[in-house]
Design a protein around this motif. Structure first.
Motif, PDB file in Angstrom:
ATOM      1  N   ALA A  70      79.721  21.802  -2.609  1.00 26.80           N
ATOM      2  CA  ALA A  70      80.351  22.548  -1.520  1.00 26.80           C
ATOM      3  C   ALA A  70      81.610  21.828  -1.017  1.00 26.80           C
ATOM      4  O   ALA A  70      82.598  22.475  -0.663  1.00 26.80           O
ATOM      5  CB  ALA A  70      79.366  22.745  -0.373  1.00 26.80           C
ATOM      6  N   ILE A  71      81.570  20.509  -1.005  1.00 27.14           N
ATOM      7  CA  ILE A  71      82.745  19.740  -0.576  1.00 27.14           C
ATOM      8  C   ILE A  71      83.886  19.933  -1.566  1.00 27.14           C
ATOM      9  O   ILE A  71      85.029  20.185  -1.178  1.00 27.14           O
ATOM     10  CB  ILE A  71      82.394  18.239  -0.433  1.00 27.14           C
ATOM     11  N   ARG A  72      83.573  19.816  -2.847  1.00 26.85           N
ATOM     12  CA  ARG A  72      84.616  19.923  -3.879  1.00 26.85           C
ATOM     13  C   ARG A  72      85.012  21.367  -4.176  1.00 26.85           C
ATOM     14  O   ARG A  72      86.086  21.614  -4.736  1.00 26.85           O
ATOM     15  CB  ARG A  72      84.137  19.267  -5.172  1.00 26.85           C
ATOM     16  N   GLY A  73      84.174  22.326  -3.792  1.00 25.21           N
ATOM     17  CA  GLY A  73      84.387  23.718  -4.170  1.00 25.21           C
ATOM     18  C   GLY A  73      85.328  24.497  -3.277  1.00 25.21           C
ATOM     19  O   GLY A  73      85.439  25.715  -3.425  1.00 25.21           O
ATOM     20  N   PHE A  74      86.023  23.847  -2.375  1.00 27.43           N
ATOM     21  CA  PHE A  74      86.934  24.566  -1.483  1.00 27.43           C
ATOM     22  C   PHE A  74      88.212  23.758  -1.337  1.00 27.43           C
ATOM     23  O   PHE A  74      88.177  22.530  -1.296  1.00 27.43           O
ATOM     24  CB  PHE A  74      86.291  24.785  -0.102  1.00 27.43           C
ATOM     25  N   ASP A  75      89.327  24.452  -1.253  1.00 28.47           N
ATOM     26  CA  ASP A  75      90.619  23.801  -1.035  1.00 28.47           C
ATOM     27  C   ASP A  75      90.833  23.711   0.481  1.00 28.47           C
ATOM     28  O   ASP A  75      91.285  24.663   1.115  1.00 28.47           O
ATOM     29  CB  ASP A  75      91.736  24.616  -1.698  1.00 28.47           C
ATOM     30  N   TRP A  76      90.477  22.563   1.043  1.00 30.50           N
ATOM     31  CA  TRP A  76      90.475  22.373   2.491  1.00 30.50           C
ATOM     32  C   TRP A  76      91.897  22.329   3.045  1.00 30.50           C
ATOM     33  O   TRP A  76      92.822  21.874   2.374  1.00 30.50           O
ATOM     34  CB  TRP A  76      89.727  21.091   2.850  1.00 30.50           C
TER      35      TRP A  76
END
Length: 197
Positions: A97-103
């Motif tokens: 979930a941390i890596r799966g979104f372009d924050w």
């Protein structure tokens, strides 16, 4: 609406303070009767609670977020996905979930700091719970590739058996300093003396 304190905490990387700042500001604004829901930094607020390891507050905040915000702000949903996986103790999915979104630029530092903190916490958990663990399982817990895990644990003093792909955990020694001050020794002596006489 003034989010200066939140921006200052983000800029100074005082991530542990963000949840408290947002909670206080939300109560203050709500008490004044100002409509704030559409411009509130919900993603940062959720991530602040996640960083502080306060999953119950994360859940309650999520429930209070208007559905229009949930539908129109994908970063809020992405932050909640981290919270969901923490709640269900799906350790591998937290990293995904941390890596799966372009924050956003605002959230990037907070998320990176949480990811580092979370990896260290999972490593301590593995250290205390296992004597041996497979490289594959450790990779899931730590959110790394198998090669990265092997290198990481070697740096921490663990042993890696390349044939069986098993890791042997090196137990962390807990060092406790016992300082005996003369005044405490005197008190103890007087106490024992009174018991004996």
């Amino acid at each position: 609406m003034d989010f200066g304190d939140v921006k200052e905490a983000l800029a100074s990387q005082s991530y542990a303070k963000i949840a408290d700042i947002c909670d206080h500001l939300m109560l203050q604004v709500a008490a004044e009767g100002v409509a704030f829901q559409e411009e509130w930094p919900y993603a940062i607020h959720l991530l602040g609670h996640i960083y502080a390891d306060d999953i119950n507050s994360t859940r309650f905040l999520w429930k209070s977020i208007p559905s229009s915000v949930k539908e129109n702000q994908p970063e809020v949903v992405a932050a909640w996905k981290i919270g969901q996986h923490l709640w269900t103790r799906d350790y591998a999915a937290v990293h995904e979930a941390i890596r799966g979104f372009d924050w956003s630029q605002e959230a990037r530092g907070l998320v990176a700091s949480f990811a580092e903190q979370y990896t260290k916490r999972m490593f301590r958990l593995l250290s205390s719970a296992y004597s041996t663990i497979s490289v594959q399982d450790a990779a899931l817990f730590l959110g790394m590739s198998e090669d990265e895990v092997a290198n990481y644990v070697l740096q921490q003093g663990w042993d890696v058996d390349p044939a069986s792909r098993m890791l042997t955990v090196k137990q962390q020694q807990v060092v406790m300093d016992q300082k005996l001050e003369p005044s405490k020794l005197q008190q103890l002596t007087e106490y024992v003396f009174q018991l004996e006489h």
